[in-house]
Design a protein around this motif. Structure first.
Motif, PDB file in Angstrom:
ATOM      1  N   GLY A  70       0.887  -1.268   0.000  1.00 31.66           N
ATOM      2  CA  GLY A  70      -0.014  -0.127   0.024  1.00 31.66           C
ATOM      3  C   GLY A  70       0.734   1.110   0.011  1.00 31.66           C
ATOM      4  O   GLY A  70       2.064   1.202  -0.066  1.00 31.66           O
ATOM      5  N   THR A  71       0.102   2.265   0.378  1.00 29.36           N
ATOM      6  CA  THR A  71       0.992   3.726   0.301  1.00 29.36           C
ATOM      7  C   THR A  71       1.215   3.841   1.855  1.00 29.36           C
ATOM      8  O   THR A  71       0.619   3.655   2.537  1.00 29.36           O
ATOM      9  N   VAL A  72       2.808   4.320   1.618  1.00 33.02           N
ATOM     10  CA  VAL A  72       3.219   4.574   3.064  1.00 33.02           C
ATOM     11  C   VAL A  72       3.706   6.029   2.938  1.00 33.02           C
ATOM     12  O   VAL A  72       4.509   6.386   1.873  1.00 33.02           O
ATOM     13  N   GLY A  73       3.403   6.916   3.969  1.00 31.07           N
ATOM     14  CA  GLY A  73       3.901   8.222   4.015  1.00 31.07           C
ATOM     15  C   GLY A  73       5.363   8.313   4.853  1.00 31.07           C
ATOM     16  O   GLY A  73       5.521   7.632   5.778  1.00 31.07           O
ATOM     17  N   MET A  74       6.021   9.207   4.579  1.00 30.37           N
ATOM     18  CA  MET A  74       7.444   9.440   5.111  1.00 30.37           C
ATOM     19  C   MET A  74       7.446  11.206   5.256  1.00 30.37           C
ATOM     20  O   MET A  74       7.542  11.972   4.493  1.00 30.37           O
ATOM     21  N   ILE A  75       7.586  11.403   6.699  1.00 28.54           N
ATOM     22  CA  ILE A  75       7.724  12.872   7.028  1.00 28.54           C
ATOM     23  C   ILE A  75       9.175  13.056   7.173  1.00 28.54           C
ATOM     24  O   ILE A  75       9.867  12.430   8.158  1.00 28.54           O
ATOM     25  N   GLU A  76       9.742  14.037   6.446  1.00 30.30           N
ATOM     26  CA  GLU A  76      11.227  14.498   6.613  1.00 30.30           C
ATOM     27  C   GLU A  76      11.347  15.653   7.088  1.00 30.30           C
ATOM     28  O   GLU A  76      10.426  16.187   7.569  1.00 30.30           O
ATOM     29  N   GLN A  77      12.523  15.802   7.732  1.00 25.41           N
ATOM     30  CA  GLN A  77      12.959  17.174   8.318  1.00 25.41           C
ATOM     31  C   GLN A  77      13.642  18.321   7.314  1.00 25.41           C
ATOM     32  O   GLN A  77      14.713  17.709   6.707  1.00 25.41           O
ATOM     33  N   GLU A  78      13.310  19.220   7.152  1.00 20.67           N
ATOM     34  CA  GLU A  78      14.258  20.427   6.663  1.00 20.67           C
ATOM     35  C   GLU A  78      14.354  21.668   7.756  1.00 20.67           C
ATOM     36  O   GLU A  78      13.541  21.887   8.348  1.00 20.67           O
ATOM     37  N   PRO A  79      15.410  22.068   7.646  1.00 18.33           N
ATOM     38  CA  PRO A  79      16.619  21.920   6.835  1.00 18.33           C
ATOM     39  C   PRO A  79      17.166  20.686   7.260  1.00 18.33           C
ATOM     40  O   PRO A  79      17.233  20.205   8.311  1.00 18.33           O
ATOM     41  N   GLN A  80      18.250  20.220   6.553  1.00 16.02           N
ATOM     42  CA  GLN A  80      19.023  18.949   6.371  1.00 16.02           C
ATOM     43  C   GLN A  80      19.958  19.188   7.678  1.00 16.02           C
ATOM     44  O   GLN A  80      20.293  20.052   7.951  1.00 16.02           O
ATOM     45  N   LEU A  81      19.917  18.002   8.303  1.00 17.78           N
ATOM     46  CA  LEU A  81      20.810  17.633   9.340  1.00 17.78           C
ATOM     47  C   LEU A  81      21.298  16.294   9.356  1.00 17.78           C
ATOM     48  O   LEU A  81      20.380  15.435   8.995  1.00 17.78           O
ATOM     49  N   TYR A  82      22.525  15.943   9.452  1.00 21.64           N
ATOM     50  CA  TYR A  82      23.305  14.860   8.750  1.00 21.64           C
ATOM     51  C   TYR A  82      22.537  13.639   9.580  1.00 21.64           C
ATOM     52  O   TYR A  82      22.284  12.478   9.013  1.00 21.64           O
ATOM     53  N   VAL A  83      22.397  13.716  10.953  1.00 21.72           N
ATOM     54  CA  VAL A  83      21.900  12.417  11.813  1.00 21.72           C
ATOM     55  C   VAL A  83      20.365  12.215  11.171  1.00 21.72           C
ATOM     56  O   VAL A  83      19.822  11.035  11.165  1.00 21.72           O
ATOM     57  N   ILE A  84      19.364  13.208  11.002  1.00 21.34           N
ATOM     58  CA  ILE A  84      18.020  12.841  10.622  1.00 21.34           C
ATOM     59  C   ILE A  84      18.149  12.380   9.047  1.00 21.34           C
ATOM     60  O   ILE A  84      17.437  11.489   8.573  1.00 21.34           O
ATOM     61  N   ASP A  85      19.249  12.856   8.220  1.00 16.65           N
ATOM     62  CA  ASP A  85      19.227  12.488   6.761  1.00 16.65           C
ATOM     63  C   ASP A  85      19.652  10.944   6.950  1.00 16.65           C
ATOM     64  O   ASP A  85      19.291  10.403   5.987  1.00 16.65           O
ATOM     65  N   GLU A  86      20.433  10.558   7.670  1.00 15.99           N
ATOM     66  CA  GLU A  86      20.898   9.136   7.738  1.00 15.99           C
ATOM     67  C   GLU A  86      19.556   8.577   8.024  1.00 15.99           C
ATOM     68  O   GLU A  86      19.482   7.239   7.436  1.00 15.99           O
ATOM     69  N   ARG A  87      18.769   8.702   9.025  1.00 18.87           N
ATOM     70  CA  ARG A  87      17.789   7.818   9.375  1.00 18.87           C
ATOM     71  C   ARG A  87      16.682   7.835   8.231  1.00 18.87           C
ATOM     72  O   ARG A  87      16.137   6.974   7.602  1.00 18.87           O
ATOM     73  N   GLU A  88      16.574   8.935   7.671  1.00 23.10           N
ATOM     74  CA  GLU A  88      15.902   9.167   6.333  1.00 23.10           C
ATOM     75  C   GLU A  88      16.270   8.455   5.193  1.00 23.10           C
ATOM     76  O   GLU A  88      15.566   7.807   4.316  1.00 23.10           O
ATOM     77  N   ARG A  89      17.486   8.261   4.870  1.00 27.27           N
ATOM     78  CA  ARG A  89      18.094   7.612   3.880  1.00 27.27           C
ATOM     79  C   ARG A  89      17.623   6.110   4.076  1.00 27.27           C
ATOM     80  O   ARG A  89      17.418   5.258   2.984  1.00 27.27           O
ATOM     81  N   ALA A  90      17.957   5.705   5.244  1.00 29.30           N
ATOM     82  CA  ALA A  90      17.630   4.078   5.674  1.00 29.30           C
ATOM     83  C   ALA A  90      16.118   3.592   5.327  1.00 29.30           C
ATOM     84  O   ALA A  90      15.888   2.703   4.895  1.00 29.30           O
ATOM     85  N   VAL A  91      15.135   4.714   5.756  1.00 30.31           N
ATOM     86  CA  VAL A  91      13.964   4.333   5.873  1.00 30.31           C
ATOM     87  C   VAL A  91      13.522   4.150   4.051  1.00 30.31           C
ATOM     88  O   VAL A  91      12.939   3.501   3.795  1.00 30.31           O
ATOM     89  N   ARG A  92      14.098   5.280   3.584  1.00 32.74           N
ATOM     90  CA  ARG A  92      13.747   5.179   2.060  1.00 32.74           C
ATOM     91  C   ARG A  92      14.212   3.969   1.357  1.00 32.74           C
ATOM     92  O   ARG A  92      13.414   3.678   0.495  1.00 32.74           O
TER      93      ARG A  92
END
Length: 313
Positions: A142-164
């Motif tokens: 099904g459809t899955v939503g992903m909420i990301e954070q801006e501005p970019q922050l390395y530690v959050i970017d790493e989490r987002e990269r893995a989930v994506r």
């Protein structure tokens, strides 16, 4: 630290400043509790604990201010918001003889021991893997939503990269994303995603408080209690929802309390002239309902409250 090292640190009369990226999160609260445990144990004086609300310019100004009173400081423990912008003020502090210990986000141009004593963090990519895999397995398709954070922050970017990466690997999952500039925007952003994607089956948010708390509130207000939600970091609200078998079904966690303890120990070793590693990483673990009570005590270092325990026999 050995008993002799602990006593040597106490004899140094150490004074430390702590500069966080943000103070209004449960993760920071738990790191601070770990810090305080070792501040007391090693008899460390704390000049101040600061938060800059992810404002890189404000953090640079603060670090420069601390450098101007370096004669009153032995060390600064800092979570750099913008690693590149942090390089010069950190080097300025080091030139004044102040030890630097980094939380999570080491500027790439800094040299270990020359510019900083070391860094303590959690495996943020691992946190994303845990939360993403839980979501993928529990949703299935099904459809899955992903909420990301801006501005970019390395530690959050790493989490987002893995989930994506995890969700994109699933052939039967369609990923939709949106992002916030301020965590307080998460409620409206989540409701907008639900309206635009009425078939949405799952949602990931980047950290517990406030984004995950706001996302769950938005899901509840929309009457979509069938959605599966996962996030990173554990707090009382998310634990309560999991105990009730609500929309939050799994959480990726590190050890924020342990991070705090190790930051202070690393600071003391640096001031004593002992060897310090460039990197200390805390592994990522999964929290789901069957291990919730055990993990609550391990991560939050307190007994689960009644609104959690009452849902277990």
């Amino acid at each position: 630290m050995s008993d002799d090292q602990i006593q040597a640190a106490r004899d140094e009369d150490i004074t430390v400043s702590v500069v966080f990226q943000y103070l209004q999160s449960d993760w920071v609260r738990l790191v601070r509790r770990g810090l305080q445990t070792q501040f007391v144990n090693l008899e460390v004086d704390v000049e101040g604990v600061y938060g800059v609300n992810f404002d890189a310019a404000e953090q640079v100004d603060l670090l420069e201010t601390l450098a101007s009173k370096s004669d009153q400081l032995d060390a600064v423990i800092v979570y750099p918001v913008d690693p590149d912008a942090s390089v010069e003020p950190i080097r300025q502090l080091r030139s004044e003889g102040v030890e630097i210990v980094v939380i999570t986000n080491t500027p790439p141009d800094l040299e270990h021991r020359e510019d900083f004593a070391g860094m303590v963090t959690v495996d943020n990519y691992g946190l994303g893997l845990v939360a993403g895999r839980l979501l993928r397995e529990m949703v299935g398709e099904g459809t899955v939503g992903m909420i990301e954070q801006e501005p970019q922050l390395y530690v959050i970017d790493e989490r987002e990269r893995a989930v994506r990466e995890v969700l994109n690997e699933a052939e039967d999952i369609e990923l939709v994303t949106n992002s916030f500039n301020e965590a307080s925007e998460t409620f409206d952003l989540t409701q907008n995603m639900l309206t635009a994607n009425p078939d949405m089956a799952g949602l990931w948010s980047p950290w517990a408080s406030p984004p995950a708390n706001e996302a769950v509130s938005a899901i509840s207000d929309s009457g979509r209690d069938d959605i599966v939600h996962t996030t990173v970091d554990l707090n009382q609200q998310q634990a309560s929802i999991m105990s009730e078998q609500g929309v939050t079904r799994g959480v990726g966690v590190g050890g924020p309390f342990v991070i705090g303890e190790n930051l202070v120990k690393m600071t003391a070793h640096a001031i004593l002239g002992n060897e310090t590693p460039a990197y200390v990483g805390i592994g990522a673990s999964a929290v789901i309902r069957p291990n919730l009570l055990e993990m609550y005590e391990e991560i939050l270092r307190e007994d689960p409250p009644e609104d959690v325990t009452e849902h277990f026999e």
